[in-house]
Motif scaffolding. Structure first.
Motif, PDB file in Angstrom:
ATOM      1  N   GLU A   7       0.852  -1.191   0.000  1.00 25.51           N
ATOM      2  CA  GLU A   7       0.000   0.000   0.000  1.00 25.51           C
ATOM      3  C   GLU A   7       0.881   1.231   0.000  1.00 25.51           C
ATOM      4  O   GLU A   7       2.106   1.141   0.068  1.00 25.51           O
ATOM      5  CB  GLU A   7      -0.895   0.000   1.245  1.00 25.51           C
ATOM      6  N   ALA A   8       0.243   2.416  -0.046  1.00 24.18           N
ATOM      7  CA  ALA A   8       0.964   3.660   0.188  1.00 24.18           C
ATOM      8  C   ALA A   8       0.970   3.923   1.689  1.00 24.18           C
ATOM      9  O   ALA A   8       0.517   3.094   2.481  1.00 24.18           O
ATOM     10  CB  ALA A   8       0.306   4.803  -0.582  1.00 24.18           C
ATOM     11  N   THR A   9       1.471   5.075   2.107  1.00 27.76           N
ATOM     12  CA  THR A   9       1.629   5.306   3.542  1.00 27.76           C
ATOM     13  C   THR A   9       0.306   5.502   4.265  1.00 27.76           C
ATOM     14  O   THR A   9       0.220   5.286   5.468  1.00 27.76           O
ATOM     15  CB  THR A   9       2.519   6.533   3.805  1.00 27.76           C
ATOM     16  N   GLY A  10      -0.730   5.932   3.529  1.00 29.05           N
ATOM     17  CA  GLY A  10      -2.034   6.099   4.165  1.00 29.05           C
ATOM     18  C   GLY A  10      -3.164   5.811   3.206  1.00 29.05           C
ATOM     19  O   GLY A  10      -4.262   6.343   3.374  1.00 29.05           O
ATOM     20  N   ALA A  11      -2.905   4.989   2.204  1.00 25.79           N
ATOM     21  CA  ALA A  11      -3.921   4.692   1.193  1.00 25.79           C
ATOM     22  C   ALA A  11      -3.642   3.329   0.577  1.00 25.79           C
ATOM     23  O   ALA A  11      -2.490   2.898   0.474  1.00 25.79           O
ATOM     24  CB  ALA A  11      -3.924   5.771   0.104  1.00 25.79           C
ATOM     25  N   ASN A  12      -4.703   2.664   0.153  1.00 26.47           N
ATOM     26  CA  ASN A  12      -4.573   1.400  -0.565  1.00 26.47           C
ATOM     27  C   ASN A  12      -4.306   1.678  -2.037  1.00 26.47           C
ATOM     28  O   ASN A  12      -4.482   2.799  -2.514  1.00 26.47           O
ATOM     29  CB  ASN A  12      -5.842   0.561  -0.396  1.00 26.47           C
ATOM     30  N   ILE A  13      -3.887   0.643  -2.773  1.00 25.78           N
ATOM     31  CA  ILE A  13      -3.437   0.857  -4.145  1.00 25.78           C
ATOM     32  C   ILE A  13      -4.089  -0.139  -5.101  1.00 25.78           C
ATOM     33  O   ILE A  13      -4.324  -1.307  -4.750  1.00 25.78           O
ATOM     34  CB  ILE A  13      -1.888   0.789  -4.225  1.00 25.78           C
ATOM     35  N   PHE A  14      -4.396   0.339  -6.310  1.00 30.81           N
ATOM     36  CA  PHE A  14      -5.011  -0.455  -7.365  1.00 30.81           C
ATOM     37  C   PHE A  14      -4.215  -0.271  -8.649  1.00 30.81           C
ATOM     38  O   PHE A  14      -3.666   0.811  -8.905  1.00 30.81           O
ATOM     39  CB  PHE A  14      -6.449   0.000  -7.625  1.00 30.81           C
ATOM     40  N   PHE A  15      -4.219  -1.322  -9.492  1.00 28.47           N
ATOM     41  CA  PHE A  15      -3.560  -1.273 -10.797  1.00 28.47           C
ATOM     42  C   PHE A  15      -4.520  -1.775 -11.871  1.00 28.47           C
ATOM     43  O   PHE A  15      -5.420  -2.561 -11.597  1.00 28.47           O
ATOM     44  CB  PHE A  15      -2.305  -2.151 -10.802  1.00 28.47           C
ATOM     45  N   VAL A  16      -4.285  -1.324 -13.104  1.00 24.12           N
ATOM     46  CA  VAL A  16      -5.096  -1.759 -14.243  1.00 24.12           C
ATOM     47  C   VAL A  16      -4.182  -2.328 -15.317  1.00 24.12           C
ATOM     48  O   VAL A  16      -3.150  -1.730 -15.654  1.00 24.12           O
ATOM     49  CB  VAL A  16      -5.909  -0.588 -14.837  1.00 24.12           C
ATOM     50  N   LYS A  17      -4.596  -3.489 -15.839  1.00 23.86           N
ATOM     51  CA  LYS A  17      -3.889  -4.102 -16.965  1.00 23.86           C
ATOM     52  C   LYS A  17      -4.904  -4.721 -17.912  1.00 23.86           C
ATOM     53  O   LYS A  17      -5.693  -5.580 -17.497  1.00 23.86           O
ATOM     54  CB  LYS A  17      -2.899  -5.172 -16.475  1.00 23.86           C
ATOM     55  N   ASP A  18      -4.912  -4.249 -19.144  1.00 19.97           N
ATOM     56  CA  ASP A  18      -5.802  -4.777 -20.175  1.00 19.97           C
ATOM     57  C   ASP A  18      -7.258  -4.821 -19.715  1.00 19.97           C
ATOM     58  O   ASP A  18      -7.971  -5.815 -19.911  1.00 19.97           O
ATOM     59  CB  ASP A  18      -5.339  -6.174 -20.608  1.00 19.97           C
ATOM     60  N   GLY A  19      -7.704  -3.755 -19.086  1.00 18.74           N
ATOM     61  CA  GLY A  19      -9.092  -3.643 -18.695  1.00 18.74           C
ATOM     62  C   GLY A  19      -9.479  -4.368 -17.432  1.00 18.74           C
ATOM     63  O   GLY A  19     -10.648  -4.346 -17.029  1.00 18.74           O
ATOM     64  N   GLU A  20      -8.514  -5.010 -16.775  1.00 22.17           N
ATOM     65  CA  GLU A  20      -8.787  -5.720 -15.524  1.00 22.17           C
ATOM     66  C   GLU A  20      -8.020  -5.062 -14.386  1.00 22.17           C
ATOM     67  O   GLU A  20      -6.956  -4.472 -14.591  1.00 22.17           O
ATOM     68  CB  GLU A  20      -8.413  -7.195 -15.648  1.00 22.17           C
ATOM     69  N   VAL A  21      -8.571  -5.162 -13.176  1.00 23.53           N
ATOM     70  CA  VAL A  21      -8.006  -4.494 -12.013  1.00 23.53           C
ATOM     71  C   VAL A  21      -7.299  -5.494 -11.111  1.00 23.53           C
ATOM     72  O   VAL A  21      -7.808  -6.603 -10.875  1.00 23.53           O
ATOM     73  CB  VAL A  21      -9.106  -3.747 -11.221  1.00 23.53           C
ATOM     74  N   HIS A  22      -6.149  -5.106 -10.617  1.00 27.11           N
ATOM     75  CA  HIS A  22      -5.361  -5.929  -9.706  1.00 27.11           C
ATOM     76  C   HIS A  22      -5.073  -5.080  -8.458  1.00 27.11           C
ATOM     77  O   HIS A  22      -4.670  -3.916  -8.570  1.00 27.11           O
ATOM     78  CB  HIS A  22      -4.047  -6.358 -10.353  1.00 27.11           C
ATOM     79  N   THR A  23      -5.277  -5.652  -7.298  1.00 26.59           N
ATOM     80  CA  THR A  23      -5.002  -4.938  -6.050  1.00 26.59           C
ATOM     81  C   THR A  23      -4.437  -5.913  -5.028  1.00 26.59           C
ATOM     82  O   THR A  23      -4.816  -7.090  -5.003  1.00 26.59           O
ATOM     83  CB  THR A  23      -6.284  -4.256  -5.519  1.00 26.59           C
ATOM     84  N   PRO A  24      -3.490  -5.473  -4.211  1.00 27.34           N
ATOM     85  CA  PRO A  24      -2.880  -6.377  -3.233  1.00 27.34           C
ATOM     86  C   PRO A  24      -3.911  -6.975  -2.274  1.00 27.34           C
ATOM     87  O   PRO A  24      -4.870  -6.306  -1.864  1.00 27.34           O
ATOM     88  CB  PRO A  24      -1.895  -5.480  -2.480  1.00 27.34           C
ATOM     89  N   LEU A  25      -3.708  -8.223  -1.940  1.00 26.56           N
ATOM     90  CA  LEU A  25      -4.547  -8.904  -0.954  1.00 26.56           C
ATOM     91  C   LEU A  25      -4.285  -8.284   0.412  1.00 26.56           C
ATOM     92  O   LEU A  25      -3.143  -8.203   0.867  1.00 26.56           O
ATOM     93  CB  LEU A  25      -4.203 -10.392  -0.931  1.00 26.56           C
ATOM     94  N   ALA A  26      -5.354  -7.850   1.066  1.00 25.40           N
ATOM     95  CA  ALA A  26      -5.204  -7.142   2.347  1.00 25.40           C
ATOM     96  C   ALA A  26      -5.058  -8.136   3.496  1.00 25.40           C
ATOM     97  O   ALA A  26      -5.939  -8.278   4.346  1.00 25.40           O
ATOM     98  CB  ALA A  26      -6.395  -6.224   2.581  1.00 25.40           C
ATOM     99  N   ASP A  27      -3.918  -8.818   3.523  1.00 24.39           N
ATOM    100  CA  ASP A  27      -3.697  -9.829   4.553  1.00 24.39           C
ATOM    101  C   ASP A  27      -2.645  -9.413   5.580  1.00 24.39           C
ATOM    102  O   ASP A  27      -2.349 -10.157   6.506  1.00 24.39           O
ATOM    103  CB  ASP A  27      -3.321 -11.178   3.937  1.00 24.39           C
ATOM    104  N   CYS A  28      -2.086  -8.196   5.432  1.00 24.27           N
ATOM    105  CA  CYS A  28      -1.136  -7.713   6.436  1.00 24.27           C
ATOM    106  C   CYS A  28      -1.189  -6.192   6.568  1.00 24.27           C
ATOM    107  O   CYS A  28      -0.282  -5.594   7.132  1.00 24.27           O
ATOM    108  CB  CYS A  28       0.288  -8.181   6.124  1.00 24.27           C
TER     109      CYS A  28
END
Length: 289
Positions: free
Chosen positions: A192-213
């Protein structure tokens, strides 16, 4: 408002009553100051209504339990305190900060079970967290600090002490001319960033880190729902940092950040593309609906 946060006009709700802003003080031997026994919430009010205010209050109470104390106010009382602060300060569009902590008392070592738990709520006008980044994209550094294992911290708590490495990371980023920093986790995955979660886009699909830590933000959860309602494929998964080269778009989510596109992370660049703009605009409409 202008001036330092300790020198302003207005009212702050503190331990059951509204007090003058400059009088909302604590003793130097407050346990939360020395040992970080404190939890907080950041909330935004739009048009007189706090977005997901109840969920924020619930998380505040849950965070306190995760670091071993109980807030001596009910959810209804916490919600009422927030409303009272907004009304007392004449605010309809504002940032709201609720904070609970172990105060000064008979204990001043690591243990503090006998010390009173205190609660305060403040509110102020606050614009875009990243300035003009919503149009041009935020510039992020890569932090040297990593989000720790949930075996070492209560990762699901929004606790003050967990932000120490975030503060250091953001200071280092700002010294390089960046708005923020992206952190990896203890395994080397994108977190994540220091105070925000993060999302990415590739070929029209979204990828985001699993919030497990790290904290599964309320804005993150809102955006995930928005994406699914649009039938956009979403992959919550572990992401390696070298994968950033293949992503076309990126954005951050958080109560303060709202939905902010990212233009670069270190040497990786991203376009402020149609999906990032659409989700940002849709979020703005949702919170004001």
């Amino acid at each position: 408002m202008s001036g330092g946060y300790d020198d302003r006009d207005g009212k702050i709700w503190m331990d059951g009553q509204l007090v003058e802003w400059r009088d909302a003080n604590v003793h130097i031997l407050t346990h939360g100051l020395h040992y970080a026994s404190s939890v907080f919430e950041g909330e935004r009010c739009y048009g007189g209504k706090i977005f997901k205010g109840r969920q924020h209050s619930e998380r505040l109470v849950r965070s306190a339990g995760l670091i071993d104390f109980e807030i001596p106010y009910s959810l209804d009382e916490i919600d009422a305190a927030k409303d009272a602060v907004l009304k007392a300060n004449g605010l309809t569009d504002a940032y709201v900060r609720a904070i609970a902590w172990r105060g000064a008392g008979p204990d001043m070592g690591v243990a503090s079970a006998r010390n009173p738990v205190r609660l305060a709520v403040a509110a102020w006008e606050w614009g875009n967290y990243y300035g003009d980044a919503k149009t041009r994209g935020a510039k992020l550094d890569l932090s040297k600090w990593k989000r720790p294992s949930p075996e070492t911290i209560p990762a699901e708590a929004k606790a003050a002490g967990l932000y120490m490495i975030c503060t250091m990371s953001k200071h280092a980023a700002e010294a390089k001319g960046c708005s923020d920093a992206m952190m990896l986790d203890y395994r080397g995955y994108v977190a994540e960033a220091t105070g925000a979660n993060i999302f990415f886009v590739k070929d029209g699909e979204v990828h985001t880190p699993l919030a497990d830590c790290f904290l599964n933000g309320l804005t993150r959860q809102t955006v995930l729902q928005m994406l699914r309602e649009r039938d956009i494929p979403v992959h919550e998964r572990h992401i390696m940092p070298e994968e950033l080269e293949g992503f076309q778009q990126c954005w951050l989510t958080g109560t303060a950040a709202e939905v902010t596109p990212v233009g670069s992370i270190g040497d990786y660049t991203f376009e402020v593309g149609a999906m990032a703009r659409d989700i940002s605009d849709a979020y703005e409409k949702l919170v004001r609906s």
